[in-house]
Scaffold this motif. Structure first.
Motif, mmCIF file in Angstrom:
data_model
loop_
_atom_site.group_PDB
_atom_site.id
_atom_site.type_symbol
_atom_site.label_atom_id
_atom_site.label_comp_id
_atom_site.label_asym_id
_atom_site.label_seq_id
_atom_site.Cartn_x
_atom_site.Cartn_y
_atom_site.Cartn_z
ATOM 1 N N PRO A 105 -17.568 -44.678 18.713
ATOM 2 C CA PRO A 105 -17.207 -43.066 18.942
ATOM 3 C C PRO A 105 -17.323 -42.839 20.305
ATOM 4 C CG PRO A 105 -19.613 -43.536 18.173
ATOM 5 C CD PRO A 105 -18.856 -44.921 18.300
ATOM 6 N N PHE A 106 -16.847 -41.652 20.571
ATOM 7 C CA PHE A 106 -17.039 -41.369 22.039
ATOM 8 C C PHE A 106 -18.519 -40.821 22.278
ATOM 9 C CE2 PHE A 106 -12.632 -39.193 21.010
ATOM 10 C CZ PHE A 106 -12.023 -40.403 21.563
ATOM 11 N N PHE A 107 -19.049 -40.177 21.319
ATOM 12 C CA PHE A 107 -20.521 -39.866 21.379
ATOM 13 C C PHE A 107 -21.121 -39.771 20.003
ATOM 14 C CE2 PHE A 107 -18.037 -36.284 22.025
ATOM 15 C CZ PHE A 107 -18.530 -35.179 20.957
ATOM 16 N N HIS A 108 -22.305 -39.907 19.841
ATOM 17 C CA HIS A 108 -22.985 -39.758 18.375
ATOM 18 C C HIS A 108 -24.364 -38.966 18.593
ATOM 19 C CE1 HIS A 108 -25.174 -43.364 18.692
ATOM 20 N NE2 HIS A 108 -24.043 -43.833 19.406
ATOM 21 N N TYR A 109 -24.831 -37.948 17.840
ATOM 22 C CA TYR A 109 -26.024 -37.462 17.619
ATOM 23 C C TYR A 109 -26.685 -38.090 16.706
ATOM 24 C CZ TYR A 109 -23.986 -33.328 20.424
ATOM 25 O OH TYR A 109 -23.686 -32.361 21.113
ATOM 26 N N ASP A 110 -27.852 -38.556 16.687
ATOM 27 C CA ASP A 110 -28.844 -39.309 15.778
ATOM 28 C C ASP A 110 -30.066 -38.674 15.481
ATOM 29 O OD1 ASP A 110 -26.752 -41.100 16.158
ATOM 30 O OD2 ASP A 110 -27.631 -42.410 16.965
ATOM 31 N N TYR A 111 -30.589 -38.758 14.247
ATOM 32 C CA TYR A 111 -31.886 -38.404 13.868
ATOM 33 C C TYR A 111 -32.609 -39.596 13.375
ATOM 34 C CZ TYR A 111 -35.670 -36.261 11.551
ATOM 35 O OH TYR A 111 -37.064 -36.323 11.248
ATOM 36 N N GLU A 112 -33.608 -40.292 13.548
ATOM 37 C CA GLU A 112 -34.363 -41.290 12.812
ATOM 38 C C GLU A 112 -35.826 -40.994 12.715
ATOM 39 O OE1 GLU A 112 -32.424 -45.163 14.161
ATOM 40 O OE2 GLU A 112 -32.116 -43.921 15.984
ATOM 41 N N ARG A 113 -35.843 -40.511 11.562
ATOM 42 C CA ARG A 113 -37.526 -40.063 11.353
ATOM 43 C C ARG A 113 -38.457 -41.204 11.801
ATOM 44 N NH1 ARG A 113 -39.360 -35.820 8.317
ATOM 45 N NH2 ARG A 113 -41.335 -35.850 7.386
ATOM 46 N N HIS A 114 -39.372 -41.056 12.573
ATOM 47 C CA HIS A 114 -40.560 -41.914 12.738
ATOM 48 C C HIS A 114 -40.160 -43.090 13.619
ATOM 49 C CE1 HIS A 114 -43.207 -39.865 10.360
ATOM 50 N NE2 HIS A 114 -42.719 -40.096 9.114
ATOM 51 N N MET A 148 -24.570 -46.282 30.382
ATOM 52 C CA MET A 148 -25.118 -44.843 29.988
ATOM 53 C C MET A 148 -24.829 -44.777 28.580
ATOM 54 S SD MET A 148 -23.481 -41.409 31.178
ATOM 55 C CE MET A 148 -22.006 -41.334 30.343
ATOM 56 N N GLY A 149 -24.272 -45.547 27.733
ATOM 57 C CA GLY A 149 -23.982 -45.341 26.283
ATOM 58 C C GLY A 149 -25.343 -45.764 25.601
ATOM 59 N N GLU A 150 -26.190 -46.556 26.450
ATOM 60 C CA GLU A 150 -27.472 -47.004 25.915
ATOM 61 C C GLU A 150 -28.686 -45.987 25.933
ATOM 62 O OE1 GLU A 150 -27.868 -50.123 24.103
ATOM 63 O OE2 GLU A 150 -25.430 -49.615 23.960
ATOM 64 N N LEU A 151 -28.406 -45.102 26.740
ATOM 65 C CA LEU A 151 -29.517 -44.059 26.942
ATOM 66 C C LEU A 151 -29.463 -43.000 25.790
ATOM 67 C CD1 LEU A 151 -29.039 -43.260 30.600
ATOM 68 C CD2 LEU A 151 -30.701 -45.098 29.570
ATOM 69 N N HIS A 152 -30.754 -42.706 25.236
ATOM 70 C CA HIS A 152 -31.010 -41.845 24.284
ATOM 71 C C HIS A 152 -31.402 -40.537 24.735
ATOM 72 C CE1 HIS A 152 -31.252 -45.838 22.464
ATOM 73 N NE2 HIS A 152 -30.949 -45.447 21.383
ATOM 74 N N PHE A 153 -30.618 -39.766 24.981
ATOM 75 C CA PHE A 153 -30.753 -38.306 25.366
ATOM 76 C C PHE A 153 -31.554 -37.381 24.356
ATOM 77 C CE2 PHE A 153 -27.180 -39.714 27.978
ATOM 78 C CZ PHE A 153 -27.677 -39.591 29.429
ATOM 79 N N PRO A 154 -32.688 -36.914 24.489
ATOM 80 C CA PRO A 154 -33.481 -36.186 23.731
ATOM 81 C C PRO A 154 -32.651 -34.730 23.550
ATOM 82 C CG PRO A 154 -34.711 -36.099 25.808
ATOM 83 C CD PRO A 154 -33.332 -37.057 25.908
ATOM 84 N N VAL A 155 -32.794 -34.475 22.096
ATOM 85 C CA VAL A 155 -32.206 -33.026 21.736
ATOM 86 C C VAL A 155 -33.026 -32.381 20.968
ATOM 87 C CG1 VAL A 155 -29.619 -33.672 22.305
ATOM 88 C CG2 VAL A 155 -30.677 -34.649 20.259
ATOM 89 N N GLY A 156 -34.196 -31.883 21.268
ATOM 90 C CA GLY A 156 -34.940 -30.936 20.574
ATOM 91 C C GLY A 156 -36.002 -31.478 19.452
ATOM 92 N N GLY A 157 -36.021 -32.896 19.336
ATOM 93 C CA GLY A 157 -37.139 -33.486 18.477
ATOM 94 C C GLY A 157 -36.673 -33.089 17.056
ATOM 95 N N ARG A 158 -37.624 -33.466 16.072
ATOM 96 C CA ARG A 158 -37.439 -33.194 14.772
ATOM 97 C C ARG A 158 -37.336 -32.110 14.053
ATOM 98 N NH1 ARG A 158 -41.941 -35.835 10.715
ATOM 99 N NH2 ARG A 158 -41.589 -37.715 12.094
ATOM 100 N N PHE A 160 -36.477 -28.879 15.992
ATOM 101 C CA PHE A 160 -35.426 -28.238 16.590
ATOM 102 C C PHE A 160 -34.127 -29.125 17.151
ATOM 103 C CE2 PHE A 160 -39.522 -26.564 17.401
ATOM 104 C CZ PHE A 160 -39.760 -25.157 17.038
ATOM 105 N N ARG A 161 -33.912 -30.022 16.397
ATOM 106 C CA ARG A 161 -32.603 -31.009 16.683
ATOM 107 C C ARG A 161 -31.413 -30.172 16.329
ATOM 108 N NH1 ARG A 161 -34.662 -32.701 11.728
ATOM 109 N NH2 ARG A 161 -33.109 -33.002 10.126
ATOM 110 N N PRO A 162 -30.188 -30.488 16.954
ATOM 111 C CA PRO A 162 -28.987 -29.668 16.614
ATOM 112 C C PRO A 162 -28.637 -30.017 15.019
ATOM 113 C CG PRO A 162 -28.637 -31.047 18.483
ATOM 114 C CD PRO A 162 -30.074 -31.470 17.886
#
Length: 220
Positions: A105-114, A148-158, A160-162
């Motif tokens: 993908p061009f970009f992706h938003y991920d959430y992985e609990r714990h 840069m694609g390997e960096l995980h930019f934080p987006v609000g935590g568990r 307050f995530r998008p």
């Protein structure tokens, strides 16, 4: 709550996502749910194939006949081990690409609990930065890939995530998607549900803080 209850809630959740997409940024989007092996988890995804639980990105509406974006959606859901057994997101993934068959993908938003090693909720942008790459090559010794694609930019935590609605609104605002009439109210309605769920979870985890906050509210 039983396995059947999880199935019912997961299917309802998939239906809400499908309806949201078809009301705002897609035609004939398909989002379904299926059990993950023998585990007490359900997968929900775009064009989900039940035989292997693979997904395929959904074509988004575009102002151009030849150029369009595609959105992949994946969730893994389970029952929280509490007295109320809340249906909970274990992982989620929203990936934007230029075709239904794109390898990356061009970009992706991920959430992985714990998740260990980096923030649970993060954004990855698959691209190069000529200034950043040489710095990573020197400083990021433990990374196999130093881009840069390997960096995980934080987006609000568990909590307050998008939400998916935030990603859709971003695509619309940046004119990468041609939305349908009434898209804003549709997004706002379901996004409010997501935020209410997160707020309730935050209150359950911090009841003393919630009580302190309520003490400061003046009587009406």
């Amino acid at each position: 709550m039983t396995r059947a209850d999880l199935r019912s809630q997961a299917r309802e959740f998939a239906g809400k996502i499908q309806t949201l997409l078809n009301q705002t940024v897609a035609d004939n989007a398909r989002v379904t749910a299926g059990f993950v092996g023998e585990e007490r988890m359900m997968a929900v995804g775009a064009n989900l194939q039940l035989r292997d639980l693979s997904t395929k990105p959904i074509a988004l509406l575009s102002a151009d006949k030849k150029m369009r974006c595609f959105l992949d959606i994946q969730y893994l859901l389970f029952l929280e081990e509490t007295s109320d057994h809340y249906m909970t997101v274990k992982t989620s993934y929203f990936g934007v690409s230029g075709s239904a068959d794109a390898k990356d993908p061009f970009f992706h938003y991920d959430y992985e609990r714990h998740k260990a090693g980096y923030t649970e909720a993060h954004l990855q942008v698959l691209g190069e930065n000529t200034g950043l790459t040489p710095i990573m090559e020197v400083l990021c010794a433990k990374r196999k890939k130093k881009s840069m694609g390997e960096l995980h930019f934080p987006v609000g935590g568990r909590r307050f995530r998008p939400a998916l609605e935030d990603v859709l609104e971003f695509l619309i605002d940046e004119q990468l998607v041609q939305p349908k009439t009434g898209w804003q109210s549709a997004l706002d309605r379901t996004r409010e549900e997501f935020r209410d769920i997160q707020l309730r979870a935050a209150v359950r985890q911090n009841p003393d803080l919630a009580r302190d906050a309520l003490k400061g509210i003046p009587e009406g």
